[in-house]
Enzyme design. Structure first.
Site, PDB file in Angstrom:
ATOM      1  CE1 TYR A 495      31.933  24.929   5.723  1.00 42.70           C
ATOM      2  CE2 TYR A 495      31.618  22.725   6.607  1.00 42.70           C
ATOM      3  CZ  TYR A 495      32.465  23.725   6.171  1.00 42.70           C
ATOM      4  OH  TYR A 495      33.814  23.537   6.171  1.00 42.70           O
ATOM      5  CG  ASP A 659      41.152  32.203   2.373  1.00 39.47           C
ATOM      6  OD1 ASP A 659      41.790  31.343   3.012  1.00 39.47           O
ATOM      7  OD2 ASP A 659      39.937  32.109   2.141  1.00 39.47           O
ATOM      8  CG  HIS A 694      39.110  30.539   5.412  1.00 36.49           C
ATOM      9  ND1 HIS A 694      38.847  30.377   4.066  1.00 36.49           N
ATOM     10  CD2 HIS A 694      38.373  29.593   6.041  1.00 36.49           C
ATOM     11  CE1 HIS A 694      38.013  29.374   3.898  1.00 36.49           C
ATOM     12  NE2 HIS A 694      37.694  28.880   5.074  1.00 36.49           N
TER      13      HIS A 694
END
Length: 725
Positions: A495, A659, A694
């Protein structure tokens, strides 16, 4: 109060399952048949993607944007493109011989009861429960020793399970509940108010709510946040002035009182309001980006009391976590990058009057309250360590945890003497513990029903050096008995942004991957929060390349130590992690066999023009800031760094049509660039989920299908022709 993070990582599911593979110590590759030189190629032809003539000029530099038209999520042409891309992708996936086997394995491992931590409101104890394969968790409750009953079943909100429960909050006496729902995965919410006894809806739903909590003041009403309805597309139009409202029960939403955010001086991209547990203070936190906030309080005991500033700049992350009368307790990283707890009187609450209660240490702290105590959770190389403190700042004890891993925050109401927390890691399913605040004893409250033998797996922490010599930790998890021969299928997940920490967590999909003989590796990259604000800042703006270098170095470590090789290495990440994958696969396409970017931020020159994207500028900067920043962003922006004549890894881009956080146009444009310029034979496909967003609230059935597709695509492109399941 947990601060809302507008750009969150795509969650690794924490209530997860695996199988019990037996007591024999078989080799790690037992479930994956030995790959041939290459799997039989599946034929596919990419849909035609029209190239437009849009050109933007930045500081005299002209930048072509041939796929700008894909940003229009309401156009028929974009809709037809999505349909055509999905047909090619799913036709390809249908040809993988063991895709259905993987789906069946995932369903079997997912199918066990999962129960959340209990919490008390009014006369009832509530808890979330999923009986196995329900698309959404159900809220159950019981009164005293009575029989449990269903309170809210989100599976009944829509026929296809795509409407989820996003938040649930109760009035002070527990007699009324307000809950928000997300339809199709959108960040836009509706708030519904019901009587808890009859479950009767008491008034018209509140609409156009976004990035909001629900915080009750007594039993009369609650605070929530929203933006004005945007012009143009609700899913992609820019939203940048958040407003805090107070809703009084029985009044129409049009009569709700605007509390903060309505003037040019109060313009903030994110505003949160919450009431202290004793109903004494309203706390208002405003932010212009995802890092740093100003802070105000209002004394609700005084009629027409003004909002009083506590922090008037955006140089720190500061929140009120409790109070005793006029004495406030704040958690802050102001002059304390790893955070500390301070006290101050509400009459003079500004920083010069703060007094340390729980000082900063060398490890990052997260603070919570419950049972009349503070609980300070520290990350020690991304692993949990928890201490209990009294309100004088005296350390009472360390909470003994089952082992290295992640514990959820210990918290609850002030009068409760038993609190709850959960513990898990990459190979240990989540277990819920009860904690006696006086004795310090922890007992198992609910043990996971996951059919997974943790003893047959190993999860160890290693450290490696990045390009500039920075020491980076990484957790590597695999089946015991693995042979370090460089041929183990491996997923490297990352990430690296927004101060978000990747701490060990168990997941059903990862359990299945481990059962198959795969390796799962997670490095704690700069840009995250594992070592505090300095670690975060070291991966932002003009230092963002550090994140990519850390990830590439993690791949090199796994290869150098024979865990895997480039022929068996997949790289995966979502949201900001999708950007990470897009950047490293364009910088080092030779390093990975498979790339799996999910809901990624791929167009770094235009990300800030969509929805709340401008708030991400603390991490990224924008192309309009300066020529230096423009050049830097253009230098790694995935959409702008796909080069003709380069052989890219087999790529499965994943996104969703609803999203509205990282709009799917990012993924559309990246996939179009890859398909137009791929020089190798590996497929570069895009999988576009419908009626999904999302990530949060994704139905279990859709999650199972997604992971079956991701794993089968990964293994097939590593040359695996069959599985022994």
């Amino acid at each position: 109060m947990k601060k809302f993070i507008p750009l969150a990582a795509v969650g690794i599911l924490t209530a997860c399952s695996g199988e019990n593979p037996g007591s024999d110590n078989a080799t790690a590759a037992e479930s994956i048949a030995k790959p041939a030189a290459a799997a039989q190629a599946l034929s596919f032809v990419y849909p035609e993607t029209r190239e437009g003539d849009v050109v933007d000029t930045y500081f005299g530099d002209q930048v072509a944007d041939p796929y700008r038209w894909l940003e229009d999520d309401r156009s028929d042409e974009t809709g037809a493109w999505v349909k055509a891309q999905n047909k090619v992708t799913f036709d390809y996936l249908d040809g993988i011989p063991y895709r259905d086997q993987l789906k069946e394995r995932l369903q079997a491992r997912w199918n066990y009861e999962k129960v959340g931590k209990p919490f008390t409101e009014g006369e009832y104890t509530y808890y979330y429960r999923n009986d196995g394969l329900q698309d959404q968790y159900v809220v159950w409750r019981k009164k005293g020793d009575g029989e449990p009953e269903i309170f809210l079943d989100p599976n009944q909100f829509s026929e296809d399970g795509t409407t989820s429960l996003a938040a649930l909050a109760f009035s002070k006496n527990g007699a009324i509940a307000a809950y928000s729902i997300s339809e199709g995965g959108s960040d836009w919410r509706k708030i519904i108010v019901i009587d808890v006894e009859t479950k009767e809806v008491l008034e018209a739903p509140l609409v156009d709510v976004k990035f909001s909590g629900i915080s009750w003041q007594g039993n009369e009403g609650f605070y929530y946040s929203s933006y004005d309805k945007p012009e143009g597309s609700e899913l992609s139009a820019k939203t940048d002035q958040h407003k805090l409202y107070y809703h009084k029960l029985g009044q129409p939403q049009s009569a709700d009182e605007l509390m903060f955010g309505g003037t040019p001086e109060e313009k903030r991209r994110y505003v949160q309001g919450y009431v202290t547990e004793d109903d004494r203070f309203l706390v208002v936190a405003g932010a212009k980006s995802t890092s740093g906030n100003d802070l105000f309080i209002r004394d609700l005991a005084k009629e027409d009391a003004p909002l009083v500033p506590v922090v008037e700049d955006f140089d720190s992350d500061t929140d009120v976590i409790d109070n005793k009368g006029s004495k406030l307790y704040l958690v802050t990283n102001r002059n304390a990058p790893n955070k500390k707890v301070v006290t101050v009187d509400a009459a003079a609450p500004t920083p010069e009057n703060w007094v340390d209660l729980i000082p900063e240490t060398e490890n990052v702290m997260t603070a919570s309250t419950g049972g009349g105590y503070f609980f300070a959770e520290y990350m020690v190389d991304a692993l949990s360590k928890i201490y209990q403190y009294d309100y004088s700042g005296k350390r009472v004890r360390e909470i003994e945890l089952p082992g290295p891993g992640s514990a959820s925050a210990i918290g609850g109401k002030r009068e409760e003497d038993v609190l709850y927390y959960s513990f898990n890691n990459y190979k240990t399913p989540s277990t819920i513990f009860s904690f006696d605040v006086d004795s310090g004893e922890s007992d198992v409250y609910h043990e996971s029903g996951a059919d997974f033998d943790s003893d047959r797996y190993e999860s160890k922490q290693v450290f490696y050096k990045s390009k500039d010599g920075t020491r980076v930790p990484m957790m590597v998890t695999y089946k015991k008995g693995i042979e370090l021969n460089g041929k183990n299928p491996t997923i490297l997940y990352g990430y690296g942004g927004f101060n978000i920490s990747l701490t060990p967590s168990f997941s059903i999909p990862n359990a299945v991957w481990l059962e198959l003989g795969g390796i799962y590796a997670v490095p704690n990259l700069r840009g995250g929060g594992e070592y505090g604000k300095r670690w975060h800042d070291a991966g932002t703006k003009l230092q963002k390349q550090n994140v990519f270098d850390d990830f590439i170095a993690a791949a090199d470590y796994l290869i150098d130590n024979k865990y895997t090789s480039s022929d068996y290495l997949a790289v995966r990440g979502g949201s900001n992690g999708g950007l990470l994958v897009g950047a490293v696969m364009t910088q080092r396409p030779d390093l990975f066999k498979v790339a799996l970017p999910a809901v990624g931020v791929m167009d770094m020159l235009r990300y800030h023009t969509f929805t709340a994207g401008a708030g991400w500028a603390y991490d990224y900067g924008t192309a309009e800031d300066s020529k230096e920043m423009f050049d830097y962003l253009k230098g790694y922006s995935p959409v702008h760094n796909v080069q003709a004549g380069v052989a890219y890894p087999a790529t499965l881009v994943t996104t969703a049509d609803h999203d509205d956080r990282v709009v799917p146009a990012h993924s559309f444009k990246f996939a179009a660039e890859l398909q137009a310029k791929q020089a190798g034979r590996a497929p570069t496909l895009i999988r576009i989920e419908t009626k999904a967003g999302h990530g949060a609230g994704t139905p279990v059935s859709k999650s199972i299908e997604q992971y079956a597709d991701i794993f089968s695509f990964t293994l097939y492109n590593m040359g695996v022709q069959s599985l022994s399941l």
